[in-house]
Design a protein around this motif. Structure first.
Motif, PDB file in Angstrom:
ATOM      1  N   ARG A  83       0.843  -1.191   0.000  1.00  0.00           N
ATOM      2  CA  ARG A  83       0.000   0.000   0.000  1.00  0.00           C
ATOM      3  C   ARG A  83       0.886   1.251   0.000  1.00  0.00           C
ATOM      4  NH1 ARG A  83      -2.635   0.686   4.299  1.00  0.00           N
ATOM      5  NH2 ARG A  83      -4.705   1.322   3.562  1.00  0.00           N
ATOM      6  N   VAL A  84       0.704   2.098  -1.007  1.00  0.00           N
ATOM      7  CA  VAL A  84       1.620   3.217  -1.245  1.00  0.00           C
ATOM      8  C   VAL A  84       0.890   4.559  -1.250  1.00  0.00           C
ATOM      9  CG1 VAL A  84       3.266   4.222  -2.891  1.00  0.00           C
ATOM     10  CG2 VAL A  84       3.154   1.735  -2.607  1.00  0.00           C
ATOM     11  N   ILE A  85       1.529   5.579  -0.661  1.00  0.00           N
ATOM     12  CA  ILE A  85       1.086   6.970  -0.791  1.00  0.00           C
ATOM     13  C   ILE A  85       2.216   7.750  -1.458  1.00  0.00           C
ATOM     14  CG2 ILE A  85       0.543   9.111   0.450  1.00  0.00           C
ATOM     15  CD1 ILE A  85      -0.876   7.470   2.552  1.00  0.00           C
ATOM     16  N   ILE A  86       1.865   8.614  -2.408  1.00  0.00           N
ATOM     17  CA  ILE A  86       2.865   9.454  -3.069  1.00  0.00           C
ATOM     18  C   ILE A  86       2.625  10.922  -2.718  1.00  0.00           C
ATOM     19  CG2 ILE A  86       3.274   7.843  -4.964  1.00  0.00           C
ATOM     20  CD1 ILE A  86       1.453   9.532  -6.734  1.00  0.00           C
ATOM     21  N   ALA A  87       3.711  11.692  -2.635  1.00  0.00           N
ATOM     22  CA  ALA A  87       3.601  13.118  -2.323  1.00  0.00           C
ATOM     23  C   ALA A  87       4.527  13.915  -3.231  1.00  0.00           C
ATOM     24  CB  ALA A  87       3.948  13.373  -0.852  1.00  0.00           C
ATOM     25  N   LYS A 109       2.533  18.428   4.886  1.00  0.00           N
ATOM     26  CA  LYS A 109       1.439  18.413   5.859  1.00  0.00           C
ATOM     27  C   LYS A 109       0.317  17.483   5.414  1.00  0.00           C
ATOM     28  CE  LYS A 109       2.063  22.873   8.170  1.00  0.00           C
ATOM     29  NZ  LYS A 109       2.259  22.257   9.497  1.00  0.00           N
ATOM     30  N   GLU A 110      -0.038  17.578   4.136  1.00  0.00           N
ATOM     31  CA  GLU A 110      -1.096  16.692   3.628  1.00  0.00           C
ATOM     32  C   GLU A 110      -0.628  15.241   3.655  1.00  0.00           C
ATOM     33  OE1 GLU A 110      -4.133  16.154  -0.184  1.00  0.00           O
ATOM     34  OE2 GLU A 110      -2.399  17.489  -0.373  1.00  0.00           O
ATOM     35  N   LEU A 111       0.652  15.018   3.393  1.00  0.00           N
ATOM     36  CA  LEU A 111       1.201  13.660   3.446  1.00  0.00           C
ATOM     37  C   LEU A 111       1.026  13.069   4.839  1.00  0.00           C
ATOM     38  CD1 LEU A 111       2.855  11.247   2.420  1.00  0.00           C
ATOM     39  CD2 LEU A 111       4.926  12.557   2.937  1.00  0.00           C
ATOM     40  N   ILE A 112       1.374  13.833   5.858  1.00  0.00           N
ATOM     41  CA  ILE A 112       1.225  13.341   7.233  1.00  0.00           C
ATOM     42  C   ILE A 112      -0.234  13.004   7.531  1.00  0.00           C
ATOM     43  CG2 ILE A 112       1.325  14.053   9.666  1.00  0.00           C
ATOM     44  CD1 ILE A 112       3.943  15.528   8.971  1.00  0.00           C
ATOM     45  N   MET A 124       5.410  22.103   4.115  1.00  0.00           N
ATOM     46  CA  MET A 124       6.350  21.262   4.857  1.00  0.00           C
ATOM     47  C   MET A 124       7.138  20.434   3.859  1.00  0.00           C
ATOM     48  SD  MET A 124       5.706  18.270   7.724  1.00  0.00           S
ATOM     49  CE  MET A 124       5.195  19.361   9.040  1.00  0.00           C
ATOM     50  N   ASP A 125       8.469  20.480   3.948  1.00  0.00           N
ATOM     51  CA  ASP A 125       9.292  19.760   2.970  1.00  0.00           C
ATOM     52  C   ASP A 125       9.371  18.268   3.295  1.00  0.00           C
ATOM     53  OD1 ASP A 125      11.167  19.459   5.022  1.00  0.00           O
ATOM     54  OD2 ASP A 125      12.457  21.062   4.300  1.00  0.00           O
ATOM     55  N   GLY A 126       9.990  17.534   2.386  1.00  0.00           N
ATOM     56  CA  GLY A 126      10.064  16.083   2.536  1.00  0.00           C
ATOM     57  C   GLY A 126      10.815  15.628   3.761  1.00  0.00           C
TER      58      GLY A 126
END
Length: 225
Positions: free
Chosen positions: A8-12, A42-45, A65-67
């Motif tokens: 399961r993957v999320i990309i940012a 921020k959205e990634l978190i 917020m950076d990587g």
């Protein structure tokens, strides 16, 4: 080691066109499930906290917020998530920062689908992944950084011939040149290289260099360009 079900993957990434291309590629992989995407750290978190992915692929430079900041937060809260940094060719300092913040690997943005798959599988299994286009200079910078995924691993033993090959590889010598220097066939040298990679669980030359330096099998005198 995680081995069951889809990864399961999320990309940012803050560039929608790049996200769309990566999303399309991942959606074609039978064992990878893209569960969300984000425009910034921020959205990634938020997405990670809500969905608990196995792997995160995130750009280094993003608004709000950076990587590296997002990676540090996520690593402290969810240490089992495999985070892959997405970078450009000239982002050496950012790559080091991402790894020291908790990323388990990195890819250049021009990586092909096979390498992206390999990187995802590697960090999913809690193994580091270094982009196959890593320069000798960057490999040595990574090796000299605080990033060290080998702390808990037992030290490997290598034969004298393997140690010789490792030294040549770390110095940027090609298999053909190694063969000429030690009077072996190129095929034999390639076989020894593959054996070394298997022992180290390395995916490419960068993996050999970083493992060798981190574990005292090679000591670079200076950084090579």
């Amino acid at each position: 080691m995680k081995v069951h079900g889809n990864i399961r993957v999320i990309i940012a990434d803050d560039h929608e066109i790049f996200r769309d291309g990566l999303k399309l590629m991942l959606q074609r992989q039978p064992d990878i499930e893209l569960i969300a995407e984000a425009e910034d750290g921020k959205e990634l978190i938020e997405k990670v906290e809500a969905l608990q992915p196995d792997v995160v692929i995130t750009d280094v430079k993003m608004p709000r917020m950076d990587g590296a900041s997002a990676t540090k937060f996520l690593t402290e809260k969810y240490p089992d998530i495999g985070i892959i940094a997405l970078t450009m060719f000239d982002e050496e300092e950012q790559i080091i920062e991402m790894l020291e913040s908790g990323a388990k690997g990195y890819l250049l943005k021009n990586a092909d689908k096979n390498e992206i798959r390999e990187a995802i599988q590697s960090v999913y299994e809690q193994m580091p992944y270094y982009c196959k286009h890593t320069s000798h200079r960057l490999a040595q910078l990574v090796a000299k950084s605080k990033f060290n995924p080998y702390k808990q691993k037992a030290k490997l033993e290598f034969s004298d011939r393997e140690k010789q090959i490792i030294t040549y590889i770390c110095e940027g010598v090609t298999s053909k040149e190694i063969a000429e220097n030690i009077f072996l066939s190129v095929r034999t040298v390639e076989g020894l290289r593959m054996k070394i990679m298997e022992k180290m669980n390395a995916k490419n030359t960068a993996g050999i260099i970083i493992y060798a330096i981190k574990n005292g099998h090679y000591s670079p005198n200076d950084l090579k360009a």
